[in-house]
Motif scaffolding. Sequence first.
Motif, mmCIF file in Angstrom:
data_model
loop_
_atom_site.group_PDB
_atom_site.id
_atom_site.type_symbol
_atom_site.label_atom_id
_atom_site.label_comp_id
_atom_site.label_asym_id
_atom_site.label_seq_id
_atom_site.Cartn_x
_atom_site.Cartn_y
_atom_site.Cartn_z
ATOM 1 N N TYR A 219 0.833 -1.210 0.000
ATOM 2 C CA TYR A 219 0.000 0.000 0.000
ATOM 3 C C TYR A 219 0.866 1.258 0.000
ATOM 4 C CZ TYR A 219 -3.008 3.691 1.819
ATOM 5 O OH TYR A 219 -3.676 4.879 2.011
ATOM 6 N N LYS A 220 1.925 1.244 0.833
ATOM 7 C CA LYS A 220 2.807 2.402 0.908
ATOM 8 C C LYS A 220 3.559 2.613 -0.409
ATOM 9 C CE LYS A 220 3.963 4.493 4.187
ATOM 10 N NZ LYS A 220 3.558 5.829 4.685
ATOM 11 N N VAL A 221 4.024 1.516 -1.002
ATOM 12 C CA VAL A 221 4.748 1.622 -2.273
ATOM 13 C C VAL A 221 3.830 2.171 -3.363
ATOM 14 C CG1 VAL A 221 5.871 0.289 -4.100
ATOM 15 C CG2 VAL A 221 6.453 -0.147 -1.725
ATOM 16 N N LYS A 222 2.587 1.667 -3.407
ATOM 17 C CA LYS A 222 1.636 2.168 -4.397
ATOM 18 C C LYS A 222 1.348 3.646 -4.183
ATOM 19 C CE LYS A 222 -0.854 -2.113 -5.485
ATOM 20 N NZ LYS A 222 -2.160 -2.814 -5.401
ATOM 21 N N THR A 223 1.212 4.049 -2.892
ATOM 22 C CA THR A 223 0.944 5.453 -2.585
ATOM 23 C C THR A 223 2.093 6.339 -3.026
ATOM 24 O OG1 THR A 223 -0.359 4.776 -0.658
ATOM 25 C CG2 THR A 223 0.360 7.063 -0.749
ATOM 26 N N VAL A 224 3.320 5.917 -2.685
ATOM 27 C CA VAL A 224 4.502 6.704 -3.072
ATOM 28 C C VAL A 224 4.645 6.741 -4.596
ATOM 29 C CG1 VAL A 224 7.018 6.801 -2.948
ATOM 30 C CG2 VAL A 224 5.697 6.278 -0.913
ATOM 31 N N LYS A 225 4.357 5.604 -5.236
ATOM 32 C CA LYS A 225 4.483 5.545 -6.695
ATOM 33 C C LYS A 225 3.475 6.464 -7.369
ATOM 34 C CE LYS A 225 4.845 2.236 -10.479
ATOM 35 N NZ LYS A 225 4.764 0.819 -10.872
ATOM 36 N N SER A 226 2.216 6.432 -6.879
ATOM 37 C CA SER A 226 1.203 7.311 -7.458
ATOM 38 C C SER A 226 1.541 8.779 -7.200
ATOM 39 C CB SER A 226 -0.171 6.976 -6.879
ATOM 40 O OG SER A 226 -0.180 7.164 -5.472
ATOM 41 N N SER A 227 2.083 9.065 -5.992
ATOM 42 C CA SER A 227 2.499 10.430 -5.683
ATOM 43 C C SER A 227 3.635 10.875 -6.597
ATOM 44 C CB SER A 227 2.942 10.514 -4.220
ATOM 45 O OG SER A 227 3.442 11.784 -3.913
#
Length: 273
Positions: A219-227
Amino acid sequence: MDIKKVFRIKKYEMGWIRYVLTAVCVAVFIVACIILSYMAWVLATTVGSEFVAETKVFSYTVIALGFLLFFTGLIGWIGSTTETLCTLKMFLVLTAICMAIEIGGIATLNIMNTQMDDIIEHGWAEINQGTRNLIQTKLECCGYDRSTDEAMSRQDSCFPEVHSTEGSIGAEPKETFEDSCKEKLKEWFEKNKVGWVTGLASIGALQFMAGVITIFIMYKVKTVKSSFLFSQSKFTELSEDRTISTKKSASQAKSIGKQRKQDGSSTKKRAQT
């Protein structure tokens, strides 16, 4: 500002939870290596005709579980270190498969009404002689069942150790251990029930915890990637806007220069007239 550098910094903001997952995966990997090493030793010291016996279901099941844990720990170790979504998803799938197999195995044993005696009997039949000798020496027993396993009474591990003294150098014991290993193993499992049940429950709890941590990191990786992608798109838009505004300013300056030239030429014409 370098957007990639910002993303690289944010990528390692997972904190201590990332190292917990790495430690769990390394522990699973080591346990799997121990299981596979032991089973390789057992099969290597097994008679050729027994190596491919259809009755060795217990041994091949343990080997399959060992390989599954091996790849689960290895992929989880790589995924927790690199934080790539592909390896994390693969680790999550393998962890779910491991837990499903464990739960299914327990449910199957309950449905088939398998007793501890049956598990001990199958395990004793499939382990090698080296493991049997170790059990007989440590538990001071001889053979699985003394009434049917008379051949074991000739093994050295069935005799108590004799400490040499001045009057008994080279003396050999005449009697073997009286108890059978069937009863001794049952007694050992009953006596240490709290320990091995807690160990098995801890393994399941660690796998569940590893799955939860993996979902959090994903979830954190996806959030950082989308950001990162959003920041990159904004950065691109700003760059394009700056380029457009620069071009507009250049064209305006060019048009102003042309206008000034035209005004200058018209002024000269008037002066001449």
